[in-house]
Write a protein that holds these residues in place. Structure first.
Motif: not given
Ligand code: KG4
Ligand code: ZN
Length: 332
Positions: A308-309, A314-316, A153-154
């Motif tokens: 990617a979607a 997953r993270a809502g 994520d970074t």
């Protein structure tokens, strides 16, 4: 809200209309790519208005085919992911409007995806390959950049091109040699039959992590003007050697500055067998894992957009859905 287990991806940022169905673990159930290359060949590059119109014609048929090929029904879908940028604005608008309409009709959330993030995720399609921290080399028609990812994520951009992308240079050199569009595959094939004997410039080779390919392209033009009877295969081999020399040297420098477990090479130029080979040798010598998407997913496709979607689902998290021609890789 649907409870399905699959995501439909839609990609229309440039000259391919693509749709794909992908499961959360990256398994690709179907991937349809309707190429417009034959429409743009005569212009030696992508003609934006022609591209938008072709997307209008092909978007729904591509989605229908992706659903049929996957053997599923719309109720099996959890969401739709669509490229919202960067790219040609008219082409992006067609994809986003198509996704919005389908989302409304099927009662599905629609997520706007950064095309560059899609390319990054292409390295994990069908099989998880990337381990972090990772150095990313993204080499496409629109971009040439180096980024460092501490984790999934970074991301931080550590180098980019000041002018042309490497894919663009391949396409322009192919045009000078009268080889048509897209130039990458045909230049690669021709280069295999020639010798690197013209000592073309390696722009910014010794200088940081940024790139510049416009001077190299101009050097090829001057070379061809100086002698119209040069062996095209030798010109192609010299051009490819210069590109690879720059790309590998920058990767090596970046890996020293940003120690990484893997080197991830994505984007259309990652389909180059020559680049794959030299990158393999570099990674072996540095004891770094080389992560490459399967060949068919190096160039633009919708499976990478769907994967990617999944990260957002997953993270809502929701996303912006407005089409935009410019989007940085850091807007990940
Ligand atoms: O990623 P991509 O499909 O589209 C963009 O997002 O731009 O990349 C297209 C670029 C074109 O410049 C094309 O000439 C180049 O990728 N390309 C290649 C190869 N296949 C496609 N370049 C070198 N070798 C290849 N085999
Ligand atoms: Zn692309």
């Amino acid at each position: 809200m649907s409870t399905g287990e699959l995501i439909l991806g839609i990609e229309s940022s440039c000259d391919d209309t693509a749709a794909a169905v992908v499961a959360e673990d990256g398994t690709v159930l179907s991937s349809v790519i309707v190429s417009q290359a034959s429409l743009h060949d005569r212009y030696g590059g992508v003609y934006p208005e022609v591209a938008s119109r072709a997307h209008v014609d092909k978007a729904i048929p591509a989605v229908r085919m992706a659903i049929e090929d996957a053997g599923i029904r719309p109720k099996d879908l959890r969401a739709i992911g669509v490229t919202r940028g960067p790219g040609l604005i008219g082409s992006l608008m067609v994809g986003v409007d198509t996704a919005r309409g389908l989302g409304q009709g099927w009662g599905l959330p629609v997520l706007g995806i950064n095309h560059l993030r899609g390319h990054l995720r292409s390295a994990d399609l069908n099989e998880r390959r990337v381990s972090y921290p990772a150095l990313i080399l993204l080499v496409s028609g629109g971009h040439t950049l180096l980024a460092h990812m501490r984790d999934q994520d970074t991301i931080s951009l550590v180098g980019s091109t000041r002018d042309d992308s490497v894919g663009e240079a391949y396409d322009k050199v192919a045009r000078m040699l009268g080889l048509g569009y897209p130039g990458g595959p045909v230049i690669d094939r021709l280069a295999l039959q020639g010798q690197d004997r013209f000592g073309l410039p390696r722009p910014m080779l010794g200088d940081g992590l940024n790139f510049s390919f416009s001077g190299l392209k101009t050097a090829v033009r001057r070379l061809l003007e100086s002698d119209p009877n040069l062996e095209a295969a030798d010109v192609a081999a010299s051009f490819v050697a210069a590109c690879l020399n720059v790309l590998t040297q920058k990767c090596e420098r970046a890996l020293v500055e940003y120690p990484s477990e893997s080197l991830v090479i994505v984007g259309g130029v990652a389909a180059s067998p020559q680049l794959r080979e030299v990158a393999g040798k570099l990674c072996e010598s540095l004891d770094v894992k080389l992560c490459l998407p399967p060949l068919k997913w190096s160039t633009d496709n919708a499976a990478m957009i769907a994967l990617a979607a999944w990260d957002y689902v997953r993270a809502g998290q929701g996303t912006d859905l407005a089409p935009t021609s410019r989007l940085s890789i850091e807007q990940y």
